[in-house]
Design a protein around this motif. Structure first.
Motif, PDB file in Angstrom:
ATOM      1  N   LEU A 131      -6.421   8.955   5.974  1.00  0.00           N
ATOM      2  CA  LEU A 131      -5.846  10.433   6.078  1.00  0.00           C
ATOM      3  C   LEU A 131      -6.517  11.316   5.200  1.00  0.00           C
ATOM      4  CD1 LEU A 131      -2.055   9.958   6.755  1.00  0.00           C
ATOM      5  CD2 LEU A 131      -3.705  10.327   8.407  1.00  0.00           C
ATOM      6  N   SER A 132      -6.862  12.344   5.681  1.00  0.00           N
ATOM      7  CA  SER A 132      -7.452  13.351   5.048  1.00  0.00           C
ATOM      8  C   SER A 132      -6.683  14.008   4.082  1.00  0.00           C
ATOM      9  CB  SER A 132      -8.471  14.270   5.834  1.00  0.00           C
ATOM     10  OG  SER A 132      -7.481  15.229   6.670  1.00  0.00           O
ATOM     11  N   LYS A 133      -6.968  14.870   3.285  1.00  0.00           N
ATOM     12  CA  LYS A 133      -6.077  15.825   2.441  1.00  0.00           C
ATOM     13  C   LYS A 133      -5.220  16.439   3.164  1.00  0.00           C
ATOM     14  CE  LYS A 133      -7.953  17.533  -1.372  1.00  0.00           C
ATOM     15  NZ  LYS A 133      -8.531  18.356  -2.385  1.00  0.00           N
ATOM     16  N   THR A 134      -5.860  17.322   4.432  1.00  0.00           N
ATOM     17  CA  THR A 134      -5.264  18.144   5.251  1.00  0.00           C
ATOM     18  C   THR A 134      -4.170  17.302   6.231  1.00  0.00           C
ATOM     19  OG1 THR A 134      -7.291  19.404   5.364  1.00  0.00           O
ATOM     20  CG2 THR A 134      -5.690  19.783   7.157  1.00  0.00           C
ATOM     21  N   ALA A 135      -4.484  16.283   6.448  1.00  0.00           N
ATOM     22  CA  ALA A 135      -3.671  15.449   7.235  1.00  0.00           C
ATOM     23  C   ALA A 135      -2.418  14.986   6.482  1.00  0.00           C
ATOM     24  CB  ALA A 135      -4.262  14.169   7.784  1.00  0.00           C
ATOM     25  N   LYS A 136      -2.587  14.563   5.125  1.00  0.00           N
ATOM     26  CA  LYS A 136      -1.489  14.358   4.273  1.00  0.00           C
ATOM     27  C   LYS A 136      -0.672  15.390   4.107  1.00  0.00           C
ATOM     28  CE  LYS A 136      -3.667  10.702   1.978  1.00  0.00           C
ATOM     29  NZ  LYS A 136      -4.607  10.616   0.349  1.00  0.00           N
ATOM     30  N   GLU A 185     -16.806   1.890  -0.708  1.00  0.00           N
ATOM     31  CA  GLU A 185     -16.431   1.065  -1.865  1.00  0.00           C
ATOM     32  C   GLU A 185     -15.676   2.052  -2.741  1.00  0.00           C
ATOM     33  OE1 GLU A 185     -20.096  -0.202  -3.901  1.00  0.00           O
ATOM     34  OE2 GLU A 185     -20.857  -1.047  -1.973  1.00  0.00           O
ATOM     35  N   VAL A 186     -15.485   3.337  -2.387  1.00  0.00           N
ATOM     36  CA  VAL A 186     -14.562   4.160  -3.196  1.00  0.00           C
ATOM     37  C   VAL A 186     -13.086   3.545  -3.184  1.00  0.00           C
ATOM     38  CG1 VAL A 186     -13.302   6.750  -3.525  1.00  0.00           C
ATOM     39  CG2 VAL A 186     -16.093   6.298  -2.759  1.00  0.00           C
ATOM     40  N   PRO A 187     -12.409   3.457  -4.201  1.00  0.00           N
ATOM     41  CA  PRO A 187     -10.980   3.083  -4.163  1.00  0.00           C
ATOM     42  C   PRO A 187     -10.057   4.082  -3.587  1.00  0.00           C
ATOM     43  CG  PRO A 187     -11.618   3.568  -6.377  1.00  0.00           C
ATOM     44  CD  PRO A 187     -13.011   3.704  -5.667  1.00  0.00           C
ATOM     45  N   VAL A 188      -8.980   3.499  -2.785  1.00  0.00           N
ATOM     46  CA  VAL A 188      -7.954   4.459  -2.446  1.00  0.00           C
ATOM     47  C   VAL A 188      -7.021   4.786  -3.328  1.00  0.00           C
ATOM     48  CG1 VAL A 188      -6.292   4.833  -0.524  1.00  0.00           C
ATOM     49  CG2 VAL A 188      -8.497   3.504  -0.117  1.00  0.00           C
TER      50      VAL A 188
END
Length: 173
Positions: free
Chosen positions: A52-57, A41-44
């Motif tokens: 994608l995780s923060k590291t992947a980004k 339920e957490v909005p993107v």
């Protein structure tokens, strides 16, 4: 009736109800802290790629930046090569009209980047082979290799051919 501050009354909002899994089994109800929001339920955030995780980004940004720098470096090398070619042409053809000198550079304005990359790889490979030949020659002179094998002698014999091929490729770039 229970008071509003009693444990039973406040715990009603602290449980996630039992749910059924795709395989048919049931998950137990879970007790959670006040204010908890399930991950589904957490909005993107806007502009972010879902999943994608923060590291992947961060890695994607680095990869893109590296690719842009490589393209920029290739473009600079190409412009230097074009400058050399145009300077050589003006030195060789001082009486040629302006229009005839511009035509060859316009044709070579858009070279195949794959061919340029291929030449760069070949140059790198030739330099590596020459470095190996030099190291082998030094080891033989130092006495580390007393009896060079047939392959080692062939490698030493190819040195001049490797140097000529490297020179031709570097001039052709």
């Amino acid at each position: 009736m229970e008071a509003a501050g009693s444990p039973a009354a406040t715990e009603t909002g602290k449980y996630i109800a039992s749910t059924q899994r795709p395989d048919g089994t049931w998950r137990k109800q879970r007790r959670v802290k006040e204010g908890y929001v399930p991950q589904e339920e957490v909005p993107v955030p806007e502009g972010g790629e879902p999943g994608l995780s923060k590291t992947a980004k961060r890695n994607l940004k680095r990869k893109e930046k590296r690719r842009q720098q490589q393209e920029k470096g290739e473009a600079e090398a190409l412009s230097r090569t074009l400058d050399k070619v145009s300077l050589e042409e003006t030195a060789q053809l001082p009486s040629a009209p302006q229009g005839s000198r511009a035509a060859p550079t316009a044709a070579s304005d858009q070279p195949d980047s794959a061919a340029t990359t291929e030449k760069a790889k070949k140059i790198k490979n030739l330099k590596k082979k020459l470095r190996q030949v030099e190291e082998l020659q030094q080891r033989i002179q130092a006495g580390e290799v007393s009896q060079p094998s047939k392959e080692q002698l062939e490698k030493l014999a190819r040195r001049r051919a490797l140097e000529e091929e490297l020179e031709d490729l570097e001039l052709g770039l």
